[in-house]
Design an enzyme around this catalytic site. Structure first.
Site, mmCIF file in Angstrom:
data_model
loop_
_atom_site.group_PDB
_atom_site.id
_atom_site.type_symbol
_atom_site.label_atom_id
_atom_site.label_comp_id
_atom_site.label_asym_id
_atom_site.label_seq_id
_atom_site.Cartn_x
_atom_site.Cartn_y
_atom_site.Cartn_z
ATOM 1 N N HIS A 1 67.073 120.908 7.977
ATOM 2 C CA HIS A 1 67.692 119.657 8.128
ATOM 3 C C HIS A 1 69.146 119.636 7.563
ATOM 4 O O HIS A 1 70.063 118.952 8.153
ATOM 5 C CB HIS A 1 67.109 118.149 7.774
ATOM 6 N N ARG B 1 59.257 120.456 22.039
ATOM 7 C CA ARG B 1 58.081 121.151 21.299
ATOM 8 C C ARG B 1 57.118 119.866 21.103
ATOM 9 O O ARG B 1 57.411 118.986 20.265
ATOM 10 C CB ARG B 1 58.524 121.694 20.140
ATOM 11 N N ARG C 1 56.650 122.162 26.651
ATOM 12 C CA ARG C 1 55.863 123.060 26.128
ATOM 13 C C ARG C 1 54.586 122.510 25.868
ATOM 14 O O ARG C 1 54.565 121.923 24.794
ATOM 15 C CB ARG C 1 56.438 124.052 25.049
ATOM 16 N N GLU D 1 57.381 135.090 26.149
ATOM 17 C CA GLU D 1 57.457 135.607 24.807
ATOM 18 C C GLU D 1 56.701 136.886 24.150
ATOM 19 O O GLU D 1 56.736 136.961 23.149
ATOM 20 C CB GLU D 1 57.331 134.307 24.007
ATOM 21 N N ASN E 1 62.996 134.266 20.575
ATOM 22 C CA ASN E 1 62.738 134.420 19.309
ATOM 23 C C ASN E 1 61.246 135.284 19.067
ATOM 24 O O ASN E 1 61.325 136.310 18.220
ATOM 25 C CB ASN E 1 62.259 133.022 18.484
ATOM 26 N N ASP E 2 60.275 134.908 19.875
ATOM 27 C CA ASP E 2 58.979 135.583 19.807
ATOM 28 C C ASP E 2 59.041 136.928 20.635
ATOM 29 O O ASP E 2 58.509 137.917 19.969
ATOM 30 C CB ASP E 2 57.954 134.743 20.218
ATOM 31 N N ARG F 1 59.668 137.738 12.267
ATOM 32 C CA ARG F 1 60.899 136.884 12.168
ATOM 33 C C ARG F 1 60.997 136.290 11.077
ATOM 34 O O ARG F 1 62.372 135.955 10.722
ATOM 35 C CB ARG F 1 60.709 135.992 13.424
ATOM 36 N N CYS G 1 65.230 129.777 26.312
ATOM 37 C CA CYS G 1 65.201 128.742 25.421
ATOM 38 C C CYS G 1 65.120 129.141 24.011
ATOM 39 O O CYS G 1 65.045 128.283 22.989
ATOM 40 C CB CYS G 1 64.030 127.850 25.689
#
Length: 543
Positions: free
Chosen positions: A193, A300, A336, A434, A457-458, A468, A505
């Site tokens: 954050h 998400r 998703r 992914e 990312n994945d 990661r 994404c």
């Protein structure tokens, strides 16, 4: 301790700044009292309730202050903190511990840490970063119970670069306006954050530098480059001149980017590339639209499941999904479906211990095995589709059989809703690419879906066999590896041949250096954090 030279970390919020150092050292709050006097249990439970009643108005006041300043996204963070403070499961957990003899301040920290560990163990970096929110809220409640005080940035009187181990949302929000020139933290990620708030507030930030900044008391001045992710302790004249030149260039760029908020993503030769936002909740919709989002490429849904101790009902899910759909109107909104499992508990679902949870029973694998978990979400999304341009995509797909099984359940849900006379809409169905398997089988899978969205990312993690979350393997975490780009290219080619679209994404979607390559590979949609949208549109326009 004296810090020297360059501190390299995560580029959390672009921009540059130079200024005097303010070392924030809140330390860890450890209540002196761990147990209570027997016979005072109910009185102590009441002290917890009273503390919550005192903390909530303060959080609400901070949220309103944020809204008054036009920072709706930050306000939403504190709205979520209020919900957490008032969570009945948190209250029940604390009461149970207190009735067993534990002090309420110790109990709320313990129960909060259980929540925090649940979030921290999540693979999705956005969700993992929510652990700090939980710790922030329970710390405030514990402090309120004891009547102690906690080091606050409210006392800051000189514009400064703030150095700290970490910064909670409440710390960041309490910095007087104009007093934070930049943030440098030892811990944190791009989705923590402090990073989100710094980007929204236009404050340069570098996080995760990994050194003990709380002891940097001998440093007088720090120069910070949030775009490249480094800070320089006591910079020399040459470094200061470089920072000043960069500052002037960034100010010119920022002014030039304003116009891109309202334009379509399109290359110089006319190819359309949709620039969308990644969201974690419906509350973020307005800010994303303000930044120029042309849709949502990744919503998400798991946050709705993981922030509580019981599964959300179909109706609760429908209300969240339809709220976001209404906010975006005709603009596309890709949800998703539930992507949890393996490494964290899900209320109501018994999960086995697994040696490699990220390669385990998660995502679509869990959902197909537990239709009583999956079908309410599918029904809620179908119902929400009556209020907007809703699409859904399945995570962790490795073959077309999984897609057919998921679509079969979706057909069942349509039939049920029709039979019950419940209104619902049509949805496009896609998958997240992914895993290398999904990319290699893209031509076959494309026959079963309406779109692909590459989760870089994945895909990077699984392709390069590099965790990661492992800091030592940071140099293996780039989507510019030839193997990763080849898999993305295969996905785009399969999509084009099947007459469907492919988007990205993951983090790579907002990387100015990678965007031209992705577009040349055939990517039709790029989805990213909202503040990155204007720059991405500009990069696309120059291709």
């Amino acid at each position: 301790m004296e810090l020297k030279g360059k501190l390299t970390g995560v580029a959390a919020s672009e921009g540059v700044a130079v200024g005097p150092v303010f070392v924030h050292s809140p330390g860890e709050f450890k209540p002196e009292r761990e147990t209570i006097v027997p016979g005072t249990e109910e009185e102590e439970v009441q002290s917890f309730d009273n503390a919550v009643e005192s903390v909530v108005p303060k959080l609400s006041e901070t949220a309103e202050k944020m809204r008054d300043n036009g920072n709706d996204n930050e306000a939403a963070i504190f709205d979520a903190h209020i919900e957490l403070a008032q969570d009945p499961e948190l209250a029940e957990g604390v009461a149970e511990r207190v009735r067993n003899g534990e002090s309420p301040e110790s109990a709320v920290l313990a129960v909060g840490e259980e929540y925090a560990q649940m979030f921290a163990g999540m693979e999705d970096s956005y969700m993992a970063a929510r652990a700090d929110d939980v710790r922030d809220v329970v710390r405030q409640i514990a402090v309120e119970i004891t009547g102690d005080t906690f080091a606050s940035l409210e006392a800051l009187q000189e514009p400064s670069v703030i150095l700290s181990r970490s910064l909670a949302p409440s710390d960041t929000a309490r910095v007087p306006k104009g007093m934070a020139l930049g943030f440098v933290t030892a811990e944190g990620s791009k989705t923590s954050h402090v990073s989100i708030m710094a980007r929204s507030m236009g404050i340069p930030a570098v996080v995760g530098v990994g050194v003990n900044l709380e002891e940097a008391l001998d440093v007088e001045t720090v120069a910070i480059n949030g775009g490249e992710g480094y800070a320089i302790a006591d910079p020399d004249d040459e470094a200061l001149e470089d920072i000043q030149r960069l500052k002037e260039r960034l100010e010119e760029e920022r002014a030039a980017l304003e116009e891109y908020k309202s334009v379509e993503g399109r290359t110089s030769d006319g190819r359309r590339v949709e620039i969308s936002a990644n969201l974690g909740s419906a509350d973020e919709a307005k800010e994303a639209l303000d930044w120029g989002a042309e849709g949502v490429g990744l919503f998400r849904t798991e946050f709705l499941f993981m922030e509580r101790d019981e599964l959300p009902t179909e109706q609760e899910q429908y209300e969240v999904y339809s709220s976001a759909a209404e906010a975006f109107g005709e603009k596309p909104l890709v949800f998703r479906t539930l992507d949890v499992g393996g490494d964290k508990d899900l209320p109501g679902v018994e999960q086995p211990e697994e040696e490699n949870p990220f390669l385990g029973w998660r995502g679509i694998r869990m959902c197909l095995d537990v239709p009583e978990l999956f079908k309410p979400q599918l029904r809620a999304l179908l119902r929400a589709a009556a209020h907007g341009n809703v699409k859904m995509m399945f995570p962790m797909i490795v073959n077309s059989e999984e897609v057919r099984s998921a679509r079969s359940l979706l057909d069942e849900c349509r039939g049920e809703l029709k039979k019950e006379g419940v209104e619902f809409g049509s949805v496009d169905v896609g998958v997240m690419v992914e895993t290398p398997a999904a990319a290699l089988c893209a031509a076959e899978i494309a026959r079963e879906v309406d779109f692909f969205s590459v989760g870089t990312n994945d895909l990077v993690q699984y392709t390069l066999a590099a965790d990661r979350g492992n800091e030592r393997l940071r140099h293996f975490q780039g989507a510019d590896h030839p193997a990763v780009l080849k898999l993305i290219g295969m996905t785009c080619k399969a999509a084009e041949e099947a007459g469907i679209w492919a988007g990205v994404c993951g983090e790579a979607a907002a990387d100015p250096e990678l965007i031209p390559r992705l577009v040349e590979l055939g990517v039709k949609e790029l989805s990213m954090s909202a503040p990155s949208i204007p720059k991405a549109k500009k990069v696309v326009s120059e291709i």
